[in-house]
Design a protein around this motif. Structure first.
Motif, short mmCIF file in Angstrom:
data_model
loop_
_atom_site.label_atom_id
_atom_site.label_comp_id
_atom_site.label_asym_id
_atom_site.label_seq_id
_atom_site.Cartn_x
_atom_site.Cartn_y
_atom_site.Cartn_z
N ALA A 52 5.28 -17.93 -47.57
CA ALA A 52 5.57 -16.64 -47.90
C ALA A 52 4.43 -15.94 -48.56
O ALA A 52 4.00 -14.71 -48.51
CB ALA A 52 6.64 -16.59 -49.14
N THR A 53 3.64 -16.84 -49.34
CA THR A 53 2.50 -16.42 -49.93
C THR A 53 1.41 -16.06 -48.87
O THR A 53 0.61 -15.06 -48.84
CB THR A 53 1.76 -17.55 -50.74
N LYS A 94 9.27 -13.25 -45.54
CA LYS A 94 8.55 -13.36 -47.13
C LYS A 94 9.65 -13.14 -48.16
O LYS A 94 9.68 -13.67 -49.26
CB LYS A 94 7.57 -12.18 -46.99
N ALA A 133 9.89 -16.45 -51.01
CA ALA A 133 9.20 -16.46 -51.95
C ALA A 133 9.76 -17.15 -53.05
O ALA A 133 10.76 -17.44 -53.37
CB ALA A 133 9.25 -14.89 -52.33
N GLY A 134 8.80 -18.03 -53.40
CA GLY A 134 9.33 -19.19 -54.62
C GLY A 134 10.00 -20.19 -54.14
O GLY A 134 10.49 -21.24 -54.84
N SER A 135 10.23 -20.33 -52.86
CA SER A 135 11.22 -21.60 -52.19
C SER A 135 10.50 -22.75 -52.22
O SER A 135 9.29 -22.56 -51.60
CB SER A 135 11.79 -21.10 -50.90
N SER A 158 2.39 -12.73 -47.51
CA SER A 158 2.38 -11.29 -48.43
C SER A 158 0.87 -11.16 -48.74
O SER A 158 0.43 -10.16 -48.89
CB SER A 158 3.07 -11.67 -49.91
N LYS A 159 0.01 -12.19 -48.54
CA LYS A 159 -1.27 -12.11 -48.83
C LYS A 159 -1.99 -11.30 -47.67
O LYS A 159 -3.18 -10.63 -47.40
CB LYS A 159 -2.05 -13.49 -48.94
N ASP A 198 7.36 -21.60 -49.80
CA ASP A 198 6.69 -20.68 -50.66
C ASP A 198 5.07 -20.43 -50.14
O ASP A 198 4.49 -19.33 -50.26
CB ASP A 198 6.36 -21.33 -52.35
#
Length: 372
Positions: free
Chosen positions: A135-136, A203, A207-209, A139-140, A132
């Motif tokens: 992924a953050t 991503k 995400a959320g993993s 995406s940021k 996560d």
């Protein structure tokens, strides 16, 4: 070779891997998934030569084999099935027969040996972090990377790993985002530039993993391993620009404002801005922020007033509304701070709240010249 697998489980894995396959491939073999069966473990791979991704699936089988199956045909077929077991049998006449509860379907397959082998990383450095977080970080930053083929180094995200923390940077020379994590670190300092395509794939999956992701990298390639999935990609070659040099250190003028209110206002006002410059003007005095835009060619103009908290000299500064909107959209905080020094120097946007411990985001946006 023969195996039995759940239709929805197979489809879910193949849809993820399908993201690697290009619409137009130089080599026809790259339009296929590689199926490599070893007893009850099926490894499926997809590649575009730059990026190769593979996933291990549990299946019912006691045979072995390696074939390349047409990706689009198989995906289109699987999408139409309700959940059920499917049986795959590779026949001698170069077709693989797929049997469902209702029928049989034959697909021509190619020899698996033609499929390119993934790159083996020689003597890589490595870092482990939570899915996560990765992924953050992607995406940021990824939205700020460029699309200019003449400057390939700016078309990716710069990963900078040290023993103190991890930094991810993206810029297209008009805007820059620096995302830092001080709660995770690497065993030794190193840096590399990741291309966009594999980052977008990661991503989407991570995400959320909460899975641990092992990142291994050398000068030319990087490899990401998590759960039963592995992604290997070629890195962008070149030296990343010295981004620290463009971040202004002295910014005496500080504006703090509610993010959603600021975002809605910029969005609305920008509808009236010039269609080539997308320029909005910020005029700040006391506790009042005045946002305006004008399109002289069509006599369109708009102006809004917002209350804010501001320390500094009264000033006017122009920004490209699209960059400002993208950045505000990408933050999740309730309040943001915009720090400025002069109307011709970059503004720095940071979230005031809503960050994890050890997380820091700095966004930089270049101003546009105001014509008075």
């Amino acid at each position: 070779m023969k195996f039995i697998v759940s239709s929805s489980y197979l489809l879910k894995q193949l849809q993820i891997l399908g993201g690697v396959i290009n619409n137009t491939n130089t080599l026809p073999i790259l339009d296929n998934f590689l199926f490599d069966l070893k007893q009850d473990e099926l490894t499926v791979s997809a590649s575009d030569l730059e990026t190769t991704m593979s996933a291990k699936l549990k299946v019912e089988s006691d045979s072995e084999g390696k074939i390349a199956v047409p990706a689009k045909l198989l995906l289109d077929t699987l999408k139409t099935f309700p959940e059920q077991p499917l049986t795959f049998v590779a026949e001698d006449n170069n077709t693989i027969e797929l049997s469902s509860n209702h029928g049989k379907y034959a697909l021509a397959y190619a020899d698996g040996e033609e499929f390119p082998n993934p790159v083996e990383l020689e003597d890589p450095s490595s870092t482990v972090l939570e899915g996560d977080i990765l992924a953050t970080a992607i995406s940021k930053t990824i939205f700020a990377s460029g699309n200019d083929d003449l400057r390939p180094v700016m078309s990716g995200v710069f990963f900078q790993f040290t023993t103190e923390g991890l930094t991810f940077v993206a810029t297209d020379a008009h805007k820059l985002v620096k995302y830092q994590r001080e709660d995770v670190s690497a065993s030794q300092a190193s840096d590399f530039i990741m291309p966009k395509k594999p980052l977008n794939l990661l991503k989407g999956i991570l995400a959320g993993s909460e899975s641990e992701v092992l990142i291994e990298y050398n000068d030319s390639n990087a490899k990401f391993t998590f759960d039963d999935t592995q992604l290997v990609c070629r890195l962008i070659d070149g030296k990343y620009p010295n981004y620290e040099a463009v971040i202004p250190k002295e910014n005496p003028n500080k504006l703090t404002i509610e993010r959603n209110q600021f975002l809605s206002s910029v969005r609305r006002v920008s509808i009236f801005s010039n269609k080539t410059t997308h320029q909005v003007r910020l005029k700040i005095a006391g506790a009042e922020l005045n946002i305006s835009a004008e399109d002289v060619d069509y006599s369109n103009k708009a102006e809004e007033r917002l209350t804010c908290s501001y320390q500094g000299d009264d000033m006017q500064i122009g920004f490209n509304s699209r960059f400002l909107t993208e950045m505000l959209n990408n933050l999740t905080s309730d309040e943001v701070q915009l720090e400025m020094s002069l109307p011709n120097r970059a503004g720095i946007l940071t979230p005031v709240d809503g960050l994890d411990p050890g997380e820091k985001i700095t966004m930089l946006v270049m101003p546009v010249m105001l014509n008075n």
